[in-house]
Scaffold this motif. Sequence first.
Motif, PDB file in Angstrom:
ATOM      1  N   ALA A 169      10.749   3.662  -8.953  1.00  0.00           N
ATOM      2  CA  ALA A 169       9.485   2.923  -9.053  1.00  0.00           C
ATOM      3  C   ALA A 169       9.556   1.608  -8.281  1.00  0.00           C
ATOM      4  CB  ALA A 169       9.159   2.639 -10.520  1.00  0.00           C
ATOM      5  N   ASN A 170       8.453   1.244  -7.642  1.00  0.00           N
ATOM      6  CA  ASN A 170       8.302  -0.076  -7.030  1.00  0.00           C
ATOM      7  C   ASN A 170       7.561  -1.041  -7.945  1.00  0.00           C
ATOM      8  OD1 ASN A 170       7.555   1.951  -4.300  1.00  0.00           O
ATOM      9  ND2 ASN A 170       9.448   0.744  -4.398  1.00  0.00           N
ATOM     10  N   LEU A 171       6.871  -0.481  -8.937  1.00  0.00           N
ATOM     11  CA  LEU A 171       6.150  -1.282  -9.922  1.00  0.00           C
ATOM     12  C   LEU A 171       6.026  -0.482 -11.204  1.00  0.00           C
ATOM     13  CD1 LEU A 171       4.362  -3.820 -10.640  1.00  0.00           C
ATOM     14  CD2 LEU A 171       2.399  -2.462  -9.898  1.00  0.00           C
ATOM     15  N   ILE A 172       6.218  -1.158 -12.341  1.00  0.00           N
ATOM     16  CA  ILE A 172       6.053  -0.525 -13.653  1.00  0.00           C
ATOM     17  C   ILE A 172       4.866  -1.167 -14.353  1.00  0.00           C
ATOM     18  CG2 ILE A 172       7.099  -0.058 -15.901  1.00  0.00           C
ATOM     19  CD1 ILE A 172       9.855  -0.464 -14.513  1.00  0.00           C
ATOM     20  N   ILE A 173       3.955  -0.342 -14.843  1.00  0.00           N
ATOM     21  CA  ILE A 173       2.853  -0.851 -15.668  1.00  0.00           C
ATOM     22  C   ILE A 173       3.171  -0.546 -17.123  1.00  0.00           C
ATOM     23  CG2 ILE A 173       0.403  -0.641 -16.244  1.00  0.00           C
ATOM     24  CD1 ILE A 173      -0.179  -0.075 -13.346  1.00  0.00           C
ATOM     25  N   ASP A 174       3.315  -1.598 -17.899  1.00  0.00           N
ATOM     26  CA  ASP A 174       3.628  -1.484 -19.335  1.00  0.00           C
ATOM     27  C   ASP A 174       2.322  -1.419 -20.119  1.00  0.00           C
ATOM     28  OD1 ASP A 174       4.434  -1.826 -21.991  1.00  0.00           O
ATOM     29  OD2 ASP A 174       4.615  -4.010 -21.747  1.00  0.00           O
ATOM     30  N   ALA A 175       1.925  -0.211 -20.492  1.00  0.00           N
ATOM     31  CA  ALA A 175       0.730  -0.007 -21.314  1.00  0.00           C
ATOM     32  C   ALA A 175       1.120   0.677 -22.620  1.00  0.00           C
ATOM     33  CB  ALA A 175      -0.305   0.814 -20.560  1.00  0.00           C
TER      34      ALA A 175
ATOM     35  N   VAL B  16      -7.363   4.962 -11.211  1.00  0.00           N
ATOM     36  CA  VAL B  16      -7.939   4.122 -10.162  1.00  0.00           C
ATOM     37  C   VAL B  16      -6.916   3.891  -9.046  1.00  0.00           C
ATOM     38  CG1 VAL B  16      -8.882   1.840  -9.644  1.00  0.00           C
ATOM     39  CG2 VAL B  16      -9.560   3.030 -11.742  1.00  0.00           C
ATOM     40  N   LEU B  17      -5.675   3.644  -9.414  1.00  0.00           N
ATOM     41  CA  LEU B  17      -4.645   3.402  -8.408  1.00  0.00           C
ATOM     42  C   LEU B  17      -4.388   4.646  -7.559  1.00  0.00           C
ATOM     43  CD1 LEU B  17      -2.247   1.263 -10.603  1.00  0.00           C
ATOM     44  CD2 LEU B  17      -3.380   0.482  -8.511  1.00  0.00           C
ATOM     45  N   LYS B  18      -4.428   5.826  -8.178  1.00  0.00           N
ATOM     46  CA  LYS B  18      -4.268   7.057  -7.414  1.00  0.00           C
ATOM     47  C   LYS B  18      -5.412   7.204  -6.418  1.00  0.00           C
ATOM     48  CE  LYS B  18      -4.020  12.080  -7.825  1.00  0.00           C
ATOM     49  NZ  LYS B  18      -5.178  12.257  -6.901  1.00  0.00           N
ATOM     50  N   GLU B  19      -6.624   6.893  -6.864  1.00  0.00           N
ATOM     51  CA  GLU B  19      -7.783   6.977  -5.973  1.00  0.00           C
ATOM     52  C   GLU B  19      -7.661   6.025  -4.792  1.00  0.00           C
ATOM     53  OE1 GLU B  19     -10.936   6.074  -8.649  1.00  0.00           O
ATOM     54  OE2 GLU B  19     -10.994   8.081  -9.571  1.00  0.00           O
ATOM     55  N   ARG B  20      -6.889   4.957  -4.960  1.00  0.00           N
ATOM     56  CA  ARG B  20      -6.714   3.975  -3.889  1.00  0.00           C
ATOM     57  C   ARG B  20      -5.527   4.294  -2.986  1.00  0.00           C
ATOM     58  NH1 ARG B  20      -7.776  -1.814  -7.041  1.00  0.00           N
ATOM     59  NH2 ARG B  20      -9.875  -1.309  -7.823  1.00  0.00           N
ATOM     60  N   GLY B  21      -4.892   5.413  -3.226  1.00  0.00           N
ATOM     61  CA  GLY B  21      -3.845   5.860  -2.325  1.00  0.00           C
ATOM     62  C   GLY B  21      -2.423   5.536  -2.730  1.00  0.00           C
ATOM     63  N   PHE B  22      -2.229   5.027  -3.918  1.00  0.00           N
ATOM     64  CA  PHE B  22      -0.866   4.755  -4.379  1.00  0.00           C
ATOM     65  C   PHE B  22      -0.250   6.023  -4.953  1.00  0.00           C
ATOM     66  CE2 PHE B  22      -2.899   0.603  -4.505  1.00  0.00           C
ATOM     67  CZ  PHE B  22      -1.928  -0.216  -3.940  1.00  0.00           C
ATOM     68  N   GLU B  23       1.076   6.101  -4.916  1.00  0.00           N
ATOM     69  CA  GLU B  23       1.797   7.196  -5.562  1.00  0.00           C
ATOM     70  C   GLU B  23       1.979   6.803  -7.024  1.00  0.00           C
ATOM     71  OE1 GLU B  23       6.144   9.448  -5.513  1.00  0.00           O
ATOM     72  OE2 GLU B  23       5.624   8.046  -3.892  1.00  0.00           O
ATOM     73  N   VAL B  24       1.326   7.513  -7.911  1.00  0.00           N
ATOM     74  CA  VAL B  24       1.286   7.123  -9.316  1.00  0.00           C
ATOM     75  C   VAL B  24       1.750   8.270 -10.195  1.00  0.00           C
ATOM     76  CG1 VAL B  24      -0.139   6.159 -11.170  1.00  0.00           C
ATOM     77  CG2 VAL B  24      -0.702   5.654  -8.786  1.00  0.00           C
ATOM     78  N   ARG B  25       2.594   7.931 -11.175  1.00  0.00           N
ATOM     79  CA  ARG B  25       2.979   8.891 -12.213  1.00  0.00           C
ATOM     80  C   ARG B  25       2.713   8.249 -13.566  1.00  0.00           C
ATOM     81  NH1 ARG B  25       8.861  10.438 -11.926  1.00  0.00           N
ATOM     82  NH2 ARG B  25       9.147   8.276 -11.223  1.00  0.00           N
ATOM     83  N   ALA B  26       2.146   9.011 -14.476  1.00  0.00           N
ATOM     84  CA  ALA B  26       1.812   8.508 -15.809  1.00  0.00           C
ATOM     85  C   ALA B  26       2.616   9.244 -16.867  1.00  0.00           C
ATOM     86  CB  ALA B  26       0.318   8.662 -16.079  1.00  0.00           C
ATOM     87  N   PHE B  27       3.141   8.476 -17.818  1.00  0.00           N
ATOM     88  CA  PHE B  27       3.978   9.044 -18.877  1.00  0.00           C
ATOM     89  C   PHE B  27       3.513   8.502 -20.228  1.00  0.00           C
ATOM     90  CE2 PHE B  27       6.425   8.858 -14.990  1.00  0.00           C
ATOM     91  CZ  PHE B  27       6.948  10.137 -14.893  1.00  0.00           C
ATOM     92  N   LEU B  28       3.617   9.355 -21.241  1.00  0.00           N
ATOM     93  CA  LEU B  28       3.113   9.022 -22.575  1.00  0.00           C
ATOM     94  C   LEU B  28       4.247   8.928 -23.573  1.00  0.00           C
ATOM     95  CD1 LEU B  28       0.738   8.661 -24.604  1.00  0.00           C
ATOM     96  CD2 LEU B  28       0.705  11.169 -24.806  1.00  0.00           C
ATOM     97  N   LEU B  29       4.233   7.868 -24.367  1.00  0.00           N
ATOM     98  CA  LEU B  29       5.141   7.750 -25.506  1.00  0.00           C
ATOM     99  C   LEU B  29       4.446   8.376 -26.705  1.00  0.00           C
ATOM    100  CD1 LEU B  29       7.770   6.610 -26.767  1.00  0.00           C
ATOM    101  CD2 LEU B  29       6.491   4.498 -27.242  1.00  0.00           C
TER     102      LEU B  29
ATOM    103  N   PRO C 195       0.829  -1.217   0.000  1.00  0.00           N
ATOM    104  CA  PRO C 195       0.000   0.000   0.000  1.00  0.00           C
ATOM    105  C   PRO C 195       0.858   1.259   0.000  1.00  0.00           C
ATOM    106  CG  PRO C 195      -0.858  -1.602   1.563  1.00  0.00           C
ATOM    107  CD  PRO C 195       0.454  -2.150   1.084  1.00  0.00           C
ATOM    108  N   GLY C 196       0.456   2.220  -0.848  1.00  0.00           N
ATOM    109  CA  GLY C 196       1.179   3.486  -0.927  1.00  0.00           C
ATOM    110  C   GLY C 196       2.429   3.447  -1.763  1.00  0.00           C
ATOM    111  N   GLY C 197       2.716   2.319  -2.419  1.00  0.00           N
ATOM    112  CA  GLY C 197       3.926   2.191  -3.219  1.00  0.00           C
ATOM    113  C   GLY C 197       3.925   3.102  -4.435  1.00  0.00           C
ATOM    114  N   HIS C 198       5.119   3.249  -5.021  1.00  0.00           N
ATOM    115  CA  HIS C 198       5.327   4.145  -6.153  1.00  0.00           C
ATOM    116  C   HIS C 198       5.181   3.360  -7.461  1.00  0.00           C
ATOM    117  CE1 HIS C 198       8.309   6.909  -8.523  1.00  0.00           C
ATOM    118  NE2 HIS C 198       7.054   7.042  -8.924  1.00  0.00           N
ATOM    119  N   ILE C 199       4.221   3.749  -8.279  1.00  0.00           N
ATOM    120  CA  ILE C 199       3.931   3.058  -9.540  1.00  0.00           C
ATOM    121  C   ILE C 199       4.161   4.008 -10.706  1.00  0.00           C
ATOM    122  CG2 ILE C 199       2.176   1.854 -10.904  1.00  0.00           C
ATOM    123  CD1 ILE C 199       0.731   1.221  -8.267  1.00  0.00           C
ATOM    124  N   VAL C 200       4.910   3.549 -11.699  1.00  0.00           N
ATOM    125  CA  VAL C 200       5.110   4.296 -12.942  1.00  0.00           C
ATOM    126  C   VAL C 200       4.308   3.611 -14.038  1.00  0.00           C
ATOM    127  CG1 VAL C 200       6.751   4.924 -14.750  1.00  0.00           C
ATOM    128  CG2 VAL C 200       7.353   5.248 -12.349  1.00  0.00           C
TER     129      VAL C 200
END
Length: 487
Positions: A113-119, A68-81, A45-50
């Motif tokens: 980052a503690n977790l990377i989401i590859d989208a 959704v993850l930000k709403e749940r209290g995680f530290e989230v940053r979003a980046f666009l290619l 909980p509260g981890g840093h997600i890129v």
Amino acid sequence: MHELLTPDEMAQADRRAAAFGVSSLTLMDKAGRAVADAAADMIAPGGHIVVLCGPGNNGGDGFAAARVLKERGFEVRAFLLGERHALKGDAAEMARQWPRTIGHATPEVLAGANLIIDALFGAGLSRPLSGMAARLVEAMNTSGVPILAVDVPSGLNGADGRCEGPVVSATRTVTFFRKKPGHLLLPGRTSCGEVMLADIGIPDAVFGTLPRPRGRALGAGHALEAHDGLEERLNVTTFENLPQFWLAHFPLLSLDAHKYTRGHALVVSGPPFQTGAARLAASGALRIGSGLVTVAGSSAATAINAAHLTAIMLKVCSRPQDLRKILSDERLTAVLIGPGAGVGEDTRNLVDVALASRAAVVLDADALTSFAGPIDDNDEATVAFGFTSGSKQKTAVSPSSLFAAIRAKPNCEVVLTPHEGEFKRLFGGVAPAGGSKLDRARAAAQMSGAIVVLKGPDTVIAAPDGRAAVNGNAPSTLATAGSGDVL
């Protein structure tokens, strides 16, 4: 939910969901929530997600998950290619709903980052990644951070599992509605990690509305023509081979069952110093449920087998006419030829006798290699199917002669179980060169008239009518001598 959909079929399913009252924006929102659920399970909980978002709908899923993850209290940053103004449709809307700044995706943004989401890219990608996309994939793979892929790892071809350039090595992959062939076929399967299938609200009835290709070529450059009505019977539906898929059809024993009602398997042994493979196969048949199992071989081979086997019967079979006499007993329901049989005319003659019987036939190993040879371009079956080898040499030893015997079999219950080497020797002139494993197995099954089990970590089982299933369960411990004989 055992069917596998190509990226094109999945795109059609997305579009057809609207006819059932489900909007594309709703599907994207639910996809994002499914990704968020998986991400939350991978991080404290509260981890840093890129979240790295691409320029298409896969990126839209990423923006939805980030919100959704930000709403749940995680530290989230979003980046666009790419550029934000180039986003279209639902992806642009999900980017608009993201409440924070959208930065440019570069390798440097992964720091901390503690977790990377590859989208970045979904299953429909059909070209190798290059430039900044390739640099991002390299940075993710060397980061040491867990990676959650959306739909498929970026760089993977979802249709056939090919990896023609840099591919994300994911810890976990979340996909939607149905899995893709690329989730199960190598090398893509090794990049996906654990694959989770999420329900995002597409009704199962949508699957029945998808057009099923029939009577078309299944391999690049080959035209499949009419052959005994085959073009009308083609059904190229692909399945994941799980117990839930076939368990309802598995034969269950009745209370009054006895060994004579459970089938009698015959295994043809090799010569004296090649008998072990047949014994493994016979033991496998007995263990899986055959009521009776017999091993047939020469007098010398039978003496050796007798010293090793228990609960398995023995018969002397030194000549083709011996096998013909044995198989005249119609209580023998299945015969296996191949493991340790030896390559040559003797094995070919035994195969011909087996195919002329009423028993179901399994051909493996040496039984397949014994028929390997040039394809006769003037052979009627070869010409009818549009497959030619480029060779004008006629030979009595050719796959065509085997295929003709299979097609002439009264009940046509024949299974061929090649590994890749045997497949190349037997089907090298008929399977589409460079085609996916699914394409090659399907072409081989159509050409031969047999069910083809193309073995490997991603075994494909293909029927002559075009249906195919892919195994996703094989552990690497099966890569040992004898496992193919037991199979």
